[in-house]
Motif scaffolding. Structure first.
Motif, PDB file in Angstrom:
ATOM      1  N   MET A   1       0.841  -1.207   0.000  1.00 23.37           N
ATOM      2  CA  MET A   1       0.000   0.000   0.000  1.00 23.37           C
ATOM      3  C   MET A   1       0.871   1.251   0.000  1.00 23.37           C
ATOM      4  SD  MET A   1      -2.821  -1.356   2.760  1.00 23.37           S
ATOM      5  CE  MET A   1      -3.662   0.205   2.975  1.00 23.37           C
ATOM      6  N   LYS A   4       2.502   1.586  -3.434  1.00 25.01           N
ATOM      7  CA  LYS A   4       1.539   2.121  -4.400  1.00 25.01           C
ATOM      8  C   LYS A   4       1.399   3.632  -4.224  1.00 25.01           C
ATOM      9  CE  LYS A   4      -3.206   1.855  -6.083  1.00 25.01           C
ATOM     10  NZ  LYS A   4      -3.311   3.317  -6.201  1.00 25.01           N
ATOM     11  N   ASP A  44      -2.036 -10.933  -4.619  1.00 25.50           N
ATOM     12  CA  ASP A  44      -2.232  -9.924  -3.570  1.00 25.50           C
ATOM     13  C   ASP A  44      -1.572  -8.603  -3.948  1.00 25.50           C
ATOM     14  OD1 ASP A  44      -3.797 -11.101  -1.424  1.00 25.50           O
ATOM     15  OD2 ASP A  44      -2.155 -12.505  -1.166  1.00 25.50           O
ATOM     16  N   CYS A  48      -3.429  -4.612  -5.140  1.00 25.36           N
ATOM     17  CA  CYS A  48      -3.177  -3.289  -4.550  1.00 25.36           C
ATOM     18  C   CYS A  48      -3.400  -2.171  -5.566  1.00 25.36           C
ATOM     19  CB  CYS A  48      -1.755  -3.205  -4.001  1.00 25.36           C
ATOM     20  SG  CYS A  48      -1.507  -4.206  -2.504  1.00 25.36           S
ATOM     21  N   HIS A 266      -9.716  -5.213  -0.203  1.00 24.92           N
ATOM     22  CA  HIS A 266      -8.653  -6.020  -0.802  1.00 24.92           C
ATOM     23  C   HIS A 266      -9.216  -7.333  -1.350  1.00 24.92           C
ATOM     24  CE1 HIS A 266      -4.564  -7.545  -1.401  1.00 24.92           C
ATOM     25  NE2 HIS A 266      -5.019  -8.699  -0.937  1.00 24.92           N
ATOM     26  N   ARG A 270      -8.823  -8.585  -5.106  1.00 24.46           N
ATOM     27  CA  ARG A 270      -8.101  -9.835  -5.393  1.00 24.46           C
ATOM     28  C   ARG A 270      -8.968 -10.797  -6.188  1.00 24.46           C
ATOM     29  NH1 ARG A 270      -6.105 -14.859  -4.100  1.00 24.46           N
ATOM     30  NH2 ARG A 270      -3.867 -14.987  -3.578  1.00 24.46           N
TER      31      ARG A 270
END
Length: 289
Positions: A1, A4, A44, A48, A266, A270
């Motif tokens: 996170m 990103k 995963d 993000c 999330h 995903r």
């Protein structure tokens, strides 16, 4: 996170290394299982929301070779056996795979390891957001880089989340109640926080009103410090909780709300990552300008 956030803020290219070989060498698992875990990790990571036009994801098992391997050899020749033992604490009982691994993690710091991305741009500098346990690898890298004519990578190091049971505990895969997982349901998260999150609050409502909470040891407050984006609200909670005007129940309830929202978001992202999208070939084909 956080990574990103950096990419969004600075519009920079990002290289993500999946060290599936490291998993295999440090854990008692097969090459095939390491590769499977890397594919799950990739899902995963992709969830993000990184910019696919500026992101290159690769696995060591699939990618190491060519210019990347040439840089590995250059790094390896600069680090003596005694030095690598001093840095990483290897012993005579460790297999040689562990000793040979540090150059693999070092060379993504150098643009020349990726000629298909950065051809002729060896002047670019590398910033590495990482956890503090990765520091030895990049101290070694920073020491070697000038000798190879490369820039030293810079690091932003983050601390670990404490275990739910408190700072004296440790998150462990063998104890699912020591951490919150992105696979946990809303009920799981609520139960874990209510039952296992160590608090600095008093053991009765009356004492809490009188003495307040010890914020230094309170795990819900520490987690809120990571996840609650509103600084004013965080300071309000600390003031009210520390003074006794807020109860432990209220702090845990607020943390539960925030974590459930993050995990649910999330999980939805995903679920949208199909096997086709998570194929590393997709991320190899999209090159930034």
């Amino acid at each position: 996170m956080f990574t990103k956030y950096l990419q969004d803020a600075f519009k920079v290219p990002l290289v993500i290394q999946l060290t599936d070989d490291e998993k295999c060498m440090w854990k008692n698992i097969s090459v095939e299982e390491s590769q499977r875990l890397a594919r799950e990790n990739a899902k995963d990571i992709i969830a993000c929301g990184f910019d696919v036009t500026r992101t290159f994801i690769f696995s060591d098992f699939d990618y190491v070779g060519g210019a990347f391997y040439k840089n590995m050899v250059k790094v390896a020749k600069c680090v003596t056996y005694n030095k690598v033992v001093g840095i990483f604490g290897f012993t005579g009982e460790d297999h040689i795979g562990k000793v040979s691994f540090p150059p693999v993690q070092a060379v993504p710091s150098f643009p020349s390891s990726f000629p298909h991305l950065f051809n002729g741009k060896d002047h670019l500098r590398c910033l590495i957001p990482c956890a503090i346990d990765q520091d030895p690898y990049f101290r070694m890298t920073r020491d070697v880089a000038p000798r190879l004519g490369y820039h030293k990578p810079a690091l932003i190091e983050s601390s670990f989340f404490p275990a739910l049971q408190g700072d004296t505990g440790k998150m462990s895969a063998s104890d699912p109640n020591s951490a919150i997982y992105v696979t946990d349901s809303a009920k799981d998260i609520k139960d874990k926080i209510n039952r296992y999150a160590f608090t600095g609050g008093q053991d009765t409502k009356e004492k809490q009103r009188l003495y307040g909470a010890n914020l230094e040891v309170d795990i819900p407050v520490k987690y809120l410090s990571f996840f609650l984006e509103d600084d004013d609200e965080l300071e309000h909670i600390k003031t009210e909780y520390g003074s006794g005007r807020m109860l432990t129940f209220d702090v845990k309830k607020r943390l539960t709300e925030i974590l459930v929202e993050i995990v649910e978001r999330h999980r939805r992202a995903r679920a949208a990552v199909t096997d086709e999208v998570s194929s590393l070939n997709v991320w190899w084909m999209h090159l930034w300008p």
